[in-house]
Design a protein around this motif. Sequence first.
Motif, PDB file in Angstrom:
ATOM      1  N   LEU A  63       0.805  -1.301  -0.140  1.00 54.46           N
ATOM      2  CA  LEU A  63       0.083   0.119   0.044  1.00 54.46           C
ATOM      3  C   LEU A  63       0.799   1.196   0.118  1.00 54.46           C
ATOM      4  O   LEU A  63       1.860   1.449   0.664  1.00 54.46           O
ATOM      5  N   THR A  64       0.230   2.269  -0.660  1.00 52.86           N
ATOM      6  CA  THR A  64       1.008   3.655  -0.367  1.00 52.86           C
ATOM      7  C   THR A  64       0.651   4.399   0.812  1.00 52.86           C
ATOM      8  O   THR A  64      -0.220   3.905   1.367  1.00 52.86           O
ATOM      9  N   PRO A  65       1.535   5.367   1.322  1.00 49.04           N
ATOM     10  CA  PRO A  65       1.053   5.949   2.532  1.00 49.04           C
ATOM     11  C   PRO A  65      -0.351   6.422   2.565  1.00 49.04           C
ATOM     12  O   PRO A  65      -1.145   6.238   3.628  1.00 49.04           O
ATOM     13  N   ARG A  66      -0.923   7.174   1.501  1.00 49.02           N
ATOM     14  CA  ARG A  66      -2.026   7.453   1.214  1.00 49.02           C
ATOM     15  C   ARG A  66      -3.308   6.462   1.428  1.00 49.02           C
ATOM     16  O   ARG A  66      -4.044   6.626   2.130  1.00 49.02           O
ATOM     17  N   GLN A  67      -2.956   5.100   1.005  1.00 54.27           N
ATOM     18  CA  GLN A  67      -3.976   4.180   1.121  1.00 54.27           C
ATOM     19  C   GLN A  67      -3.812   3.768   2.458  1.00 54.27           C
ATOM     20  O   GLN A  67      -5.103   3.459   2.873  1.00 54.27           O
ATOM     21  N   ILE A  68      -2.822   3.751   3.295  1.00 57.38           N
ATOM     22  CA  ILE A  68      -2.626   3.451   4.591  1.00 57.38           C
ATOM     23  C   ILE A  68      -3.288   4.268   5.425  1.00 57.38           C
ATOM     24  O   ILE A  68      -4.262   3.970   6.218  1.00 57.38           O
ATOM     25  N   ASP A  69      -3.257   5.845   5.258  1.00 56.27           N
ATOM     26  CA  ASP A  69      -4.052   6.480   6.073  1.00 56.27           C
ATOM     27  C   ASP A  69      -5.740   6.632   5.673  1.00 56.27           C
ATOM     28  O   ASP A  69      -6.374   6.419   6.584  1.00 56.27           O
ATOM     29  N   SER A  70      -5.882   6.212   4.213  1.00 59.04           N
ATOM     30  CA  SER A  70      -7.479   6.064   3.932  1.00 59.04           C
ATOM     31  C   SER A  70      -7.874   4.792   4.816  1.00 59.04           C
ATOM     32  O   SER A  70      -8.963   4.977   5.613  1.00 59.04           O
ATOM     33  N   LEU A  71      -7.132   3.930   4.898  1.00 58.01           N
ATOM     34  CA  LEU A  71      -7.669   2.667   5.617  1.00 58.01           C
ATOM     35  C   LEU A  71      -7.742   2.690   6.818  1.00 58.01           C
ATOM     36  O   LEU A  71      -8.846   2.452   7.571  1.00 58.01           O
ATOM     37  N   ALA A  72      -6.899   3.644   7.632  1.00 54.04           N
ATOM     38  CA  ALA A  72      -6.948   4.044   9.045  1.00 54.04           C
ATOM     39  C   ALA A  72      -8.273   5.108   9.386  1.00 54.04           C
ATOM     40  O   ALA A  72      -8.818   4.552  10.272  1.00 54.04           O
ATOM     41  N   GLN A  73      -8.275   5.776   8.598  1.00 49.45           N
ATOM     42  CA  GLN A  73      -9.586   6.875   8.648  1.00 49.45           C
ATOM     43  C   GLN A  73     -10.883   5.853   8.468  1.00 49.45           C
ATOM     44  O   GLN A  73     -11.856   5.968   9.271  1.00 49.45           O
TER      45      GLN A  73
END
Length: 155
Positions: A130-140
């Motif tokens: 995953l990209t850092p952005r995808q990780i942030d989205s998943l966390a959200q």
Amino acid sequence: MDDVRWLTEQEERAWRGLQFMQMRLEHELAQQLAVESGLSYPDYHVLVTLTDQPTGQMRLFELGDTLGWEKSRLSHHVTRMAKRGLVAKEACGDDRRGAFVVITPAGRTEIEAAAPGHLAAVRRLFVDRLTPRQIDSLAQIAETILPLPDRAPTA
């Protein structure tokens, strides 16, 4: 059945994707733990949850709530782990019916030995894809869904 709100294609794709991703990841991670450490995936969850506590202990019902396990499942699993020396059950001084689950030195040793391999598998199977952005989205997304609302009454 007319009032059923069926999932759209997009919703179904997301829902099924989440379900299959979770099942596949749990299967792979459980295999890795069994091969490399001898801990089961549920053992690992119990031990991680206990090590997250400064005292290394939790009330039995709190552990069950945290893990989302039914009382009987938790009781049986903790009993099996206690027989293996990974945890101990201790009486709760202010509640004679209550009990604490406490990680033992052997349990701490096992989780410390298992963690590096488990985390490497988590990275390989999940994080590094995953990209850092995808990780942030998943966390959200997770933070939006959890905690879940109160359960609907059962029949």
